[in-house]
Design an enzyme around this catalytic site. Sequence first.
Site, PDB file in Angstrom:
ATOM      1  N   TYR A 135      61.091  33.605  50.342  1.00  0.00           N
ATOM      2  CA  TYR A 135      60.308  32.286  50.182  1.00  0.00           C
ATOM      3  C   TYR A 135      59.147  32.167  51.155  1.00  0.00           C
ATOM      4  O   TYR A 135      59.190  32.565  52.275  1.00  0.00           O
ATOM      5  CB  TYR A 135      61.241  31.107  50.080  1.00  0.00           C
ATOM      6  N   CYS A 136      58.276  31.504  50.510  1.00  0.00           N
ATOM      7  CA  CYS A 136      56.719  31.173  51.327  1.00  0.00           C
ATOM      8  C   CYS A 136      56.322  32.781  51.835  1.00  0.00           C
ATOM      9  O   CYS A 136      56.003  32.918  52.895  1.00  0.00           O
ATOM     10  CB  CYS A 136      56.952  30.372  52.330  1.00  0.00           C
ATOM     11  N   PRO A 137      55.874  33.515  50.824  1.00  0.00           N
ATOM     12  CA  PRO A 137      55.642  34.949  51.417  1.00  0.00           C
ATOM     13  C   PRO A 137      54.253  34.820  51.918  1.00  0.00           C
ATOM     14  O   PRO A 137      53.352  34.086  51.281  1.00  0.00           O
ATOM     15  CB  PRO A 137      55.581  35.768  49.983  1.00  0.00           C
ATOM     16  N   LYS A 148      62.603  39.904  55.899  1.00  0.00           N
ATOM     17  CA  LYS A 148      61.924  38.968  56.686  1.00  0.00           C
ATOM     18  C   LYS A 148      62.822  37.961  57.606  1.00  0.00           C
ATOM     19  O   LYS A 148      63.664  37.519  56.957  1.00  0.00           O
ATOM     20  CB  LYS A 148      61.083  38.107  55.612  1.00  0.00           C
TER      21      LYS A 148
END
Length: 274
Positions: A135-137, A148
């Site tokens: 999420y939110c790359p 991550k």
Amino acid sequence: MGTPLILDQTLYPPDQNLLPFAITDVLTEYIGNHEEPLLHFWQLEHTMILGMKDTRVPHLNAGLASLQQAGMDVVVRNSGGLGVIADAGVLNISLILPLKDTPLTTAAAYEKMLALTQRAFPELSLTTGEVTTSYCPGEFDLSVNGRKIAGIAQRRIKQGVAVMMYLSVNGDQQQRGQIVEDFYHQGLQQAFGTDGYPPVDPDSMTTVADCLASPISIKEATQRFCTAFHPAAQIINSSQWLLENGDLELYQQRINSMIQRNQLIKELTESDLL
């Protein structure tokens, strides 16, 4: 040059979840007029922090309903990027730097946060690069063995820059990822993973504790960053600093801006429409 400053704040309750965003803006403008960098820690309880783009998913009501079902509060932030989770196991860290005498490119500011994190956790082999199914790359995702653990964003105000990182220290990262995946599945439906929204896979992310194969508390992680930043730094509560040094008028302006930004989401989540 004065004593380096660190601002720390324990978990903000849900009725104060707009405060850290307003304080970050005040700090960024403040540092723009001073020479010393500053470190700011904060946390929220059970909250999904949405980017503005997230509020434009075609089935927003359905996405918000999935967050309510998961017991999450919702905040729309005032900086770029997409949605992230904040909870008791996630540490938000802002490295706030002056630009007046030492201009920094966007990449150079990100590198400052990377270097700080490497000093705080020298035993982790950190790599940067976008984890597309997180999420939110973003380009400056921090990963260990391809999974991550942190994402970094920036916000520039006048002569200051806030390099903001969320770090998954401990807790159930699989569940965090599942909550975000569910939001996008419900909010995008057949368009999941398209139009610039990530095809979130919870397995693409992990925590510092899992990487260390050892328990680590938020307090321990915070202390590592404090030592890495400056062993002799003065540590003060954010609210105390604001009362003693902050521009309270600017702070109220930023709070009002955050209230306005969050008005639609507030109305939807408090209505019977979800």
